[in-house]
Motif scaffolding. Structure first.
Motif, PDB file in Angstrom:
ATOM      1  N   VAL A  35      11.659 -19.407   0.577  1.00 22.06           N
ATOM      2  CA  VAL A  35      11.277 -18.394   1.570  1.00 22.06           C
ATOM      3  C   VAL A  35      10.713 -17.172   0.862  1.00 22.06           C
ATOM      4  N   LEU A  36      11.382 -16.739  -0.205  1.00 19.49           N
ATOM      5  CA  LEU A  36      10.885 -15.607  -0.982  1.00 19.49           C
ATOM      6  C   LEU A  36       9.551 -15.944  -1.647  1.00 19.49           C
ATOM      7  N   HIS A  37       9.409 -17.182  -2.074  1.00 15.60           N
ATOM      8  CA  HIS A  37       8.136 -17.606  -2.673  1.00 15.60           C
ATOM      9  C   HIS A  37       7.006 -17.532  -1.652  1.00 15.60           C
ATOM     10  N   ALA A  38       7.271 -18.012  -0.431  1.00 15.44           N
ATOM     11  CA  ALA A  38       6.249 -17.953   0.625  1.00 15.44           C
ATOM     12  C   ALA A  38       5.902 -16.506   0.957  1.00 15.44           C
ATOM     13  N   MET A  39       6.901 -15.636   0.987  1.00 17.30           N
ATOM     14  CA  MET A  39       6.638 -14.216   1.243  1.00 17.30           C
ATOM     15  C   MET A  39       5.780 -13.621   0.141  1.00 17.30           C
ATOM     16  N   VAL A  47      17.706 -10.096  -4.881  1.00 10.75           N
ATOM     17  CA  VAL A  47      18.732  -9.645  -5.836  1.00 10.75           C
ATOM     18  C   VAL A  47      19.384 -10.861  -6.478  1.00 10.75           C
ATOM     19  N   CYS A  48      19.761 -10.698  -7.732  1.00  7.17           N
ATOM     20  CA  CYS A  48      20.422 -11.771  -8.465  1.00  7.17           C
ATOM     21  C   CYS A  48      21.904 -11.826  -8.098  1.00  7.17           C
ATOM     22  N   GLN A  63      15.822  -6.372 -12.491  1.00  8.95           N
ATOM     23  CA  GLN A  63      14.553  -6.992 -12.869  1.00  8.95           C
ATOM     24  C   GLN A  63      14.702  -8.365 -13.515  1.00  8.95           C
ATOM     25  N   ALA A  64      15.858  -8.998 -13.358  1.00 16.54           N
ATOM     26  CA  ALA A  64      16.011 -10.364 -13.863  1.00 16.54           C
ATOM     27  C   ALA A  64      15.071 -11.283 -13.102  1.00 16.54           C
ATOM     28  N   PRO A  65      14.364 -12.182 -13.807  1.00 13.97           N
ATOM     29  CA  PRO A  65      13.424 -13.073 -13.114  1.00 13.97           C
ATOM     30  C   PRO A  65      14.154 -14.070 -12.218  1.00 13.97           C
ATOM     31  N   GLY A  66      13.483 -14.465 -11.149  1.00 16.29           N
ATOM     32  CA  GLY A  66      14.040 -15.408 -10.192  1.00 16.29           C
ATOM     33  C   GLY A  66      13.825 -16.845 -10.627  1.00 16.29           C
ATOM     34  N   PRO A  67      14.026 -17.777  -9.707  1.00 15.52           N
ATOM     35  CA  PRO A  67      14.245 -17.520  -8.272  1.00 15.52           C
ATOM     36  C   PRO A  67      15.660 -17.037  -7.965  1.00 15.52           C
ATOM     37  N   HIS A  68      15.753 -16.204  -6.911  1.00 14.77           N
ATOM     38  CA  HIS A  68      17.036 -15.674  -6.478  1.00 14.77           C
ATOM     39  C   HIS A  68      17.387 -16.183  -5.086  1.00 14.77           C
ATOM     40  N   HIS A  69      18.629 -16.009  -4.707  1.00 17.43           N
ATOM     41  CA  HIS A  69      19.141 -16.599  -3.468  1.00 17.43           C
ATOM     42  C   HIS A  69      19.671 -15.558  -2.492  1.00 17.43           C
ATOM     43  N   ALA A  70      19.337 -14.304  -2.710  1.00 20.85           N
ATOM     44  CA  ALA A  70      19.829 -13.248  -1.818  1.00 20.85           C
ATOM     45  C   ALA A  70      18.760 -12.182  -1.650  1.00 20.85           C
ATOM     46  N   VAL A  78       0.833  -1.202   0.000  1.00 22.85           N
ATOM     47  CA  VAL A  78       0.000   0.000   0.000  1.00 22.85           C
ATOM     48  C   VAL A  78       0.871   1.256   0.000  1.00 22.85           C
ATOM     49  N   ALA A  79       1.949   1.220   0.779  1.00 20.70           N
ATOM     50  CA  ALA A  79       2.829   2.385   0.897  1.00 20.70           C
ATOM     51  C   ALA A  79       3.674   2.619  -0.354  1.00 20.70           C
ATOM     52  N   GLY A  80       3.837   1.568  -1.173  1.00 18.85           N
ATOM     53  CA  GLY A  80       4.596   1.736  -2.408  1.00 18.85           C
ATOM     54  C   GLY A  80       6.036   1.297  -2.334  1.00 18.85           C
ATOM     55  N   TRP A  81       6.447   0.646  -1.249  1.00 19.18           N
ATOM     56  CA  TRP A  81       7.823   0.163  -1.170  1.00 19.18           C
ATOM     57  C   TRP A  81       7.878  -1.276  -0.669  1.00 19.18           C
ATOM     58  N   ALA A  82       6.999  -2.099  -1.232  1.00 21.97           N
ATOM     59  CA  ALA A  82       7.027  -3.527  -0.929  1.00 21.97           C
ATOM     60  C   ALA A  82       8.303  -4.152  -1.481  1.00 21.97           C
ATOM     61  N   PRO A  83       8.832  -5.171  -0.822  1.00 20.57           N
ATOM     62  CA  PRO A  83      10.032  -5.821  -1.352  1.00 20.57           C
ATOM     63  C   PRO A  83       9.737  -6.574  -2.642  1.00 20.57           C
ATOM     64  N   SER A  84      10.676  -6.532  -3.558  1.00 17.29           N
ATOM     65  CA  SER A  84      10.592  -7.372  -4.742  1.00 17.29           C
ATOM     66  C   SER A  84      10.964  -8.793  -4.318  1.00 17.29           C
ATOM     67  N   LEU A  85      10.146  -9.773  -4.665  1.00 18.45           N
ATOM     68  CA  LEU A  85      10.354 -11.131  -4.152  1.00 18.45           C
ATOM     69  C   LEU A  85      10.568 -12.179  -5.251  1.00 18.45           C
ATOM     70  N   TYR A  86      10.399 -11.785  -6.499  1.00 18.86           N
ATOM     71  CA  TYR A  86      10.678 -12.715  -7.607  1.00 18.86           C
ATOM     72  C   TYR A  86      11.671 -12.100  -8.582  1.00 18.86           C
TER      73      TYR A  86
END
Length: 263
Positions: free
Chosen positions: A193-197, A177-178, A161-168, A147-155
């Motif tokens: 963990v990022l997927h669950a988030m 981050v890649c 903007q490289a697609p995941g999954p990522h490990h960091a 809602v605030a506009g600064w949600a974490p990128s999780l994929y």
């Protein structure tokens, strides 16, 4: 000239005693964001509505516009969410952190977003019977940050903007981050963990719980059958990353969240 008045759905965020019988109340309202009002005489035993002006109660409040503080002249109960919260210390501190976070977001943004209020109400309802109150709080924080506009990128990588999954994961960079963009001190993280988030962020609670349970059962099985390094439980990792991202972007810790982590 009569003073302007209005009615609003509202939740009590915090209160302050004023004089011998009055109380200053900070409300989160449905359409006006934070509203500060004074309720005169509510600390007297004969007050008509003083007992309703408590956290975890949704109210229909009558306000009269004042110079610095609105006057609260009536408050009718719409919903009481304290049952199941106030008698459980973990649920209570999680619910308190929800209210504190909502106030922080409202103070940080000049323009009110109508999505925040129903998100807070829904989270309080869920916390009344939540088997995982800390995870419910993490879900709220992830959705509130959206809602605030600064949600974490999780994929996608938050940097390129490289697609995941990522490990960091790195809050300052913006989330996942890649390997190429990974900055120093980024946290190593299981992509699941990022997927669950991501599932929690998108209100897919049942799928997230299934994934978290499977991950934690798998980790437990690996530890019992092999000589492996102890893995951080999936729910614990989610909480740490969510809290880190929140604190980086708000630049302040939530007092209730610090208490929660000690329970």
């Amino acid at each position: 000239m009569p003073r302007e008045s209005y009615r609003e759905r509202a939740l009590v965020i915090r209160t302050y005693d004023l004089g011998e019988a009055d109380r200053i109340i900070v409300f989160l309202t449905q359409h006006r964001g934070l509203v500060r009002g004074v309720a005169k005489g509510v600390r007297r035993a004969r007050s008509r509505f003083g007992s309703r002006l408590q956290p975890f109660v949704e109210l229909d409040v009558q306000f009269y516009v004042g110079r610095e503080l609105e006057s609260v002249t009536a408050a009718d109960t719409v919903g009481f969410y304290g049952s199941g919260i106030i008698d459980n210390i973990t649920c209570y501190t999680a619910a308190s952190a929800v209210l504190e976070a909502a106030e922080r977001l409202s103070l940080a943004h000049d323009e009110h977003d109508d999505r925040l209020y129903p998100l807070v109400v829904d989270t309080l309802k869920q916390l009344q019977h939540a088997p995982e109150p800390k995870l419910r709080l993490d879900t709220f924080l992830l959705q509130a940050m959206t809602v605030a506009g600064w949600a974490p990128s999780l994929y996608y990588c938050a940097q390129c903007q490289a697609p995941g999954p990522h490990h960091a994961f790195h809050p300052r960079t913006g989330g996942a981050v890649c390997g190429t963009c990974r900055p120093p001190k980024a946290a190593d993280v299981n992509p699941e963990v990022l997927h669950a988030m991501w599932l929690l962020q998108h209100d897919r609670w049942a799928e997230a719980i299934t994934l978290i349970t499977a991950q934690e059962q798998g980790a437990s099985a690996r530890e019992s059958s092999e000589s492996v390094t102890h893995e951080i439980p999936c729910a614990t990792a989610i909480h740490r990353l969510t809290k880190a991202h929140w604190q980086w972007h708000t630049e302040r810790k939530l007092a209730s969240l610090m208490v929660l982590d000690q329970t």
